[in-house]
Design a protein around this motif. Sequence first.
Motif, PDB file in Angstrom:
ATOM      1  N   PHE A 251      -1.903   7.041   5.959  1.00  0.00           N
ATOM      2  CA  PHE A 251      -2.571   6.732   4.702  1.00  0.00           C
ATOM      3  C   PHE A 251      -3.822   7.564   4.427  1.00  0.00           C
ATOM      4  O   PHE A 251      -4.091   7.884   3.264  1.00  0.00           O
TER       5      PHE A 251
ATOM      6  N   ALA B  68       0.832  -1.207   0.000  1.00  0.00           N
ATOM      7  CA  ALA B  68       0.000   0.000   0.000  1.00  0.00           C
ATOM      8  C   ALA B  68       0.865   1.257   0.000  1.00  0.00           C
ATOM      9  O   ALA B  68       0.555   2.235  -0.690  1.00  0.00           O
TER      10      ALA B  68
ATOM     11  N   HIS C 264      -3.694  10.664   2.167  1.00  0.00           N
ATOM     12  CA  HIS C 264      -3.412  10.346   0.768  1.00  0.00           C
ATOM     13  C   HIS C 264      -4.663   9.824   0.067  1.00  0.00           C
ATOM     14  O   HIS C 264      -4.849  10.053  -1.134  1.00  0.00           O
ATOM     15  N   TRP C 265      -5.478   9.091   0.793  1.00  0.00           N
ATOM     16  CA  TRP C 265      -6.610   8.411   0.177  1.00  0.00           C
ATOM     17  C   TRP C 265      -7.885   9.240   0.169  1.00  0.00           C
ATOM     18  O   TRP C 265      -8.828   8.907  -0.549  1.00  0.00           O
TER      19      TRP C 265
ATOM     20  N   THR D  64       0.821   3.992  -2.874  1.00  0.00           N
ATOM     21  CA  THR D  64       0.413   5.334  -2.465  1.00  0.00           C
ATOM     22  C   THR D  64       1.504   6.364  -2.728  1.00  0.00           C
ATOM     23  O   THR D  64       1.213   7.533  -2.948  1.00  0.00           O
TER      24      THR D  64
END
Length: 118
Positions: free
Chosen positions: A113, A41, A116-117, A45
């Motif tokens: 994360f 991931a 970023h998502w 990413t």
Amino acid sequence: MSWIKTRLKSFGYAFNGLWTLFRTETHAQIHLLALVVVTVAGLITGLERWEWLAIILTIALVVAAEGMNTALEALSDALHPGHHPLVGKAKDVAAGAVLFCAIAALAVALIVFLPHWL
């Protein structure tokens, strides 16, 4: 030369310990799977250097805690195979420490994360 051989043997023992941990312990295998998933991931990413540092240190913390927990359980079982309340307490505290580290790892993963998502 003897010093070098001794150091290399020490590394061999350490790698054998990691191999044993991941081969024989179900929870360590789950942590290893999480390590692979988080690494993939992170590559997908495109994490920044500081984010990788947080992820790597967190992974190391969880694996180290799991290793210490496993070592304590094995040593406890060898020294006192029957039930003993203090041995049970030590095992529970060690398992709790692993759980705490895993929850912290999840928090770090979310902090790293989610921006970023989203």
